[in-house]
Design an enzyme around this catalytic site. Sequence first.
Site, mmCIF file in Angstrom:
data_model
loop_
_atom_site.group_PDB
_atom_site.id
_atom_site.type_symbol
_atom_site.label_atom_id
_atom_site.label_comp_id
_atom_site.label_asym_id
_atom_site.label_seq_id
_atom_site.Cartn_x
_atom_site.Cartn_y
_atom_site.Cartn_z
ATOM 1 N N GLY A 134 0.797 -1.231 0.000
ATOM 2 C CA GLY A 134 0.000 0.000 0.000
ATOM 3 C C GLY A 134 0.820 1.266 0.000
ATOM 4 O O GLY A 134 0.265 2.361 -0.095
ATOM 5 N N ILE A 163 11.002 -6.274 0.843
ATOM 6 C CA ILE A 163 11.905 -6.434 1.986
ATOM 7 C C ILE A 163 13.181 -7.165 1.567
ATOM 8 O O ILE A 163 13.146 -8.302 1.101
ATOM 9 C CB ILE A 163 11.191 -7.161 3.158
ATOM 10 C CG1 ILE A 163 9.832 -6.490 3.444
ATOM 11 C CG2 ILE A 163 12.085 -7.196 4.390
ATOM 12 C CD1 ILE A 163 9.875 -4.983 3.670
ATOM 13 N N ILE A 340 32.375 7.977 -20.820
ATOM 14 C CA ILE A 340 33.780 8.171 -21.201
ATOM 15 C C ILE A 340 34.408 6.842 -21.625
ATOM 16 O O ILE A 340 35.303 6.796 -22.463
ATOM 17 C CB ILE A 340 34.556 8.842 -20.025
ATOM 18 C CG1 ILE A 340 34.100 10.304 -19.903
ATOM 19 C CG2 ILE A 340 36.068 8.745 -20.205
ATOM 20 C CD1 ILE A 340 34.592 11.019 -18.666
ATOM 21 N N GLY A 343 31.798 1.778 -25.308
ATOM 22 C CA GLY A 343 31.181 0.446 -25.218
ATOM 23 C C GLY A 343 31.618 -0.311 -23.977
ATOM 24 O O GLY A 343 30.818 -1.015 -23.335
ATOM 25 N N GLU A 366 15.243 3.783 1.029
ATOM 26 C CA GLU A 366 15.437 4.577 2.258
ATOM 27 C C GLU A 366 14.679 5.907 2.173
ATOM 28 O O GLU A 366 15.150 6.934 2.643
ATOM 29 C CB GLU A 366 16.922 4.846 2.525
ATOM 30 C CG GLU A 366 17.758 3.608 2.737
ATOM 31 C CD GLU A 366 17.396 2.846 4.011
ATOM 32 O OE1 GLU A 366 17.076 3.487 5.027
ATOM 33 O OE2 GLU A 366 17.431 1.599 3.981
ATOM 34 N N GLU A 370 11.917 12.547 -3.365
ATOM 35 C CA GLU A 370 10.844 13.546 -3.265
ATOM 36 C C GLU A 370 10.405 13.691 -1.798
ATOM 37 O O GLU A 370 10.086 14.785 -1.341
ATOM 38 C CB GLU A 370 9.630 13.141 -4.123
ATOM 39 C CG GLU A 370 9.861 13.192 -5.622
ATOM 40 C CD GLU A 370 10.752 12.070 -6.144
ATOM 41 O OE1 GLU A 370 10.931 11.066 -5.425
ATOM 42 O OE2 GLU A 370 11.297 12.216 -7.254
HETATM 43 C C1 LIG Z 1 15.397 -2.851 -4.145
HETATM 44 C C2 LIG Z 1 14.579 -2.347 -3.011
HETATM 45 C C3 LIG Z 1 14.837 -2.786 -1.717
HETATM 46 C C4 LIG Z 1 14.033 -2.354 -0.652
HETATM 47 N N1 LIG Z 1 14.279 -2.842 0.615
HETATM 48 C C5 LIG Z 1 13.431 -2.518 1.623
HETATM 49 C C6 LIG Z 1 13.593 -3.093 2.923
HETATM 50 O O1 LIG Z 1 14.519 -3.882 3.164
HETATM 51 N N2 LIG Z 1 12.699 -2.776 3.895
HETATM 52 C C7 LIG Z 1 11.662 -1.906 3.675
HETATM 53 O O2 LIG Z 1 10.896 -1.669 4.613
HETATM 54 N N3 LIG Z 1 11.485 -1.342 2.465
HETATM 55 C C8 LIG Z 1 12.335 -1.612 1.430
HETATM 56 N N4 LIG Z 1 12.166 -1.061 0.182
HETATM 57 C C9 LIG Z 1 11.013 -0.196 -0.048
HETATM 58 C C10 LIG Z 1 11.354 1.252 -0.259
HETATM 59 O O3 LIG Z 1 11.729 1.854 0.945
HETATM 60 C C11 LIG Z 1 10.106 1.878 -0.899
HETATM 61 O O4 LIG Z 1 10.020 1.415 -2.229
HETATM 62 C C12 LIG Z 1 10.120 3.362 -0.865
HETATM 63 O O5 LIG Z 1 10.013 3.831 0.454
HETATM 64 C C13 LIG Z 1 8.953 3.935 -1.719
HETATM 65 O O6 LIG Z 1 7.749 3.342 -1.388
HETATM 66 P P1 LIG Z 1 6.793 2.810 -2.562
HETATM 67 O O7 LIG Z 1 7.601 1.963 -3.435
HETATM 68 O O8 LIG Z 1 5.604 2.226 -1.950
HETATM 69 O O9 LIG Z 1 6.417 4.112 -3.368
HETATM 70 P P2 LIG Z 1 5.205 5.112 -3.058
HETATM 71 O O10 LIG Z 1 5.163 5.422 -1.607
HETATM 72 O O11 LIG Z 1 3.993 4.591 -3.700
HETATM 73 O O12 LIG Z 1 5.706 6.397 -3.863
HETATM 74 C C14 LIG Z 1 5.847 6.354 -5.293
HETATM 75 C C15 LIG Z 1 6.663 7.525 -5.759
HETATM 76 O O13 LIG Z 1 5.904 8.717 -5.534
HETATM 77 C C16 LIG Z 1 6.771 9.777 -5.233
HETATM 78 N N5 LIG Z 1 6.288 10.415 -3.988
HETATM 79 C C17 LIG Z 1 5.882 9.815 -2.855
HETATM 80 N N6 LIG Z 1 5.498 10.743 -1.943
HETATM 81 C C18 LIG Z 1 5.689 11.969 -2.523
HETATM 82 C C19 LIG Z 1 5.495 13.329 -2.108
HETATM 83 N N7 LIG Z 1 5.079 13.625 -0.864
HETATM 84 N N8 LIG Z 1 5.798 14.311 -2.979
HETATM 85 C C20 LIG Z 1 6.253 14.044 -4.228
HETATM 86 N N9 LIG Z 1 6.446 12.772 -4.679
HETATM 87 C C21 LIG Z 1 6.179 11.766 -3.839
HETATM 88 C C22 LIG Z 1 8.175 9.224 -5.129
HETATM 89 O O14 LIG Z 1 8.878 9.498 -6.338
HETATM 90 C C23 LIG Z 1 7.963 7.740 -5.002
HETATM 91 O O15 LIG Z 1 9.067 7.018 -5.564
HETATM 92 C C24 LIG Z 1 12.972 -1.450 -0.893
HETATM 93 C C25 LIG Z 1 12.731 -0.991 -2.191
HETATM 94 C C26 LIG Z 1 13.511 -1.425 -3.237
HETATM 95 C C27 LIG Z 1 13.202 -0.921 -4.628
#
Ligand SMILES: Cc1cc2nc3c(=O)[nH]c(=O)nc-3n(C[C@H](O)[C@H](O)[C@H](O)COP(=O)(O)OP(=O)(O)OC[C@H]3O[C@@H](n4cnc5c(N)ncnc54)[C@H](O)[C@@H]3O)c2cc1C
Length: 392
Positions: A134, A163, A340, A343, A366, A370
């Site tokens: 969510g 995660i 730089i 390929g 992390e 944004e």
């Molecule tokens: C490879 C990978 C490893 C991860 N590992 C972990 C982990 O170990 N533990 C864990 O708990 N989580 C983990 N995450 C989750 C990560 O922290 C979340 O993907 C991140 O916090 C964004 O949440 P979401 O993907 O639900 O994006 P959403 O919350 O749906 O947001 C989507 C996009 O909207 C934009 N956005 C959101 N809010 C705003 C705002 N207020 N203003 C403007 N733009 C906004 C941002 O660009 C964001 O990327 C991981 C993610 C990845 C991709």
Amino acid sequence: MDFEPTPEQQELILIVRKFVREEIVPLEADLPSDAGRLPDEIASRLKKKVAQMGLTSWDAPAEDGGPGLDVVTRTLLAMEMSQHRAGLYASCYGVFGGSGLAHLYEANPDQKERYLYPTLRGERSGFFALSEAGGGSDPARSIRTRAERDGDDWVINGTKMWISNVAESDYGIVVARTGEGRKGLTCFIVDTDAPGFKMLRVIPSLRKVHEPTELVFDDVRVPDSNRLGPVGEGFTLAAGRLANFRIPYSASCVGVAIAAHRLAVDYAQIRETFGKPLAQHQGIQWMLVENEIDIRAARLLVLDAAATADRGGDVKSAASIAKIYCTEAASRVVDRSMQIHGGLGVAADMPFERWFREMRIRRIGEGPNEVQRMVVARSILGSAATVSGATK
Ligand SMILES: Cc1cc2nc3c(=O)[nH]c(=O)nc-3n(C[C@H](O)[C@H](O)[C@H](O)COP(=O)(O)OP(=O)(O)OC[C@H]3O[C@@H](n4cnc5c(N)ncnc54)[C@H](O)[C@@H]3O)c2cc1C
């Protein structure tokens, strides 16, 4: 502010730099380009070396068995440890000891004995589960996973998404809802062999190490003795840890940028086009200059955040600024350095393509950039005193 390393810091920097260049970089020539682990025999040899250097668990506080380095020193070392192909997400392949789960430094003595110290000794490993399908940017609103009190236990139901590190872990720190709003979240330490805990699937992504996963909690029973921190303080605990973690997270981006830039500077001087080395074409010189500016600015910003943490100041905004700038500047540096190399830049023989893929995640992981900008905007707009350089 003077960010020149002290003689003691410089000595540590040189020790770690030598270790990375002589022990880690040469190994990578024989490892698969996406490797995240070393063969056991090599890992245990290198761990012994790190122990002789007195740097095992280098980022743990002294009272928990670490060398007790301040945040600026740890930041300087994080910038050194990441200067190799796997440096972003598998810095020195973990031979400097368990870290990452900084929440456990806030655990009670019994929890530290069961989870923190074995993790620091490399005997246990944990994941951190905050995000859900969510939404991860706004966990205080989007967390649906619930923990209900039942006698001496808590019963957890729900799912977690994205995660990392789950396959390697035997426990995890899970943030679950125990009430409403920000004060309705609590952290629990969950053993992965608890009945009802399941890793549903791995989510293939740009990063091949510590692949993100989807988790299911189906009536998972956790004793109250595994509750981490007070009921309702899970968000404060998680957010505090995340703010501080943004400093080494940013520092490792700077380290990778430095490694990419060094390769680009060397290559530009030996590769010739149109009758002269690349380095004599102005277009290339300007790319190298932009790299240099990005790296210097990023380094200063992350050290500023580290110094704020050492002073006991409000690290939130400084860490967000460092996270934004370091992840974006390092992305630019990797991209230019790749260009730089022509390929060769996109071939898996070189580290750029891995850095390029993994660095992209850094602008989302992390807390997306944004959301970091939102944190900084709040601090600028909340009080004129926090506008840099402004007087009241
Ligand atoms: C490879 C990978 C490893 C991860 N590992 C972990 C982990 O170990 N533990 C864990 O708990 N989580 C983990 N995450 C989750 C990560 O922290 C979340 O993907 C991140 O916090 C964004 O949440 P979401 O993907 O639900 O994006 P959403 O919350 O749906 O947001 C989507 C996009 O909207 C934009 N956005 C959101 N809010 C705003 C705002 N207020 N203003 C403007 N733009 C906004 C941002 O660009 C964001 O990327 C991981 C993610 C990845 C991709």
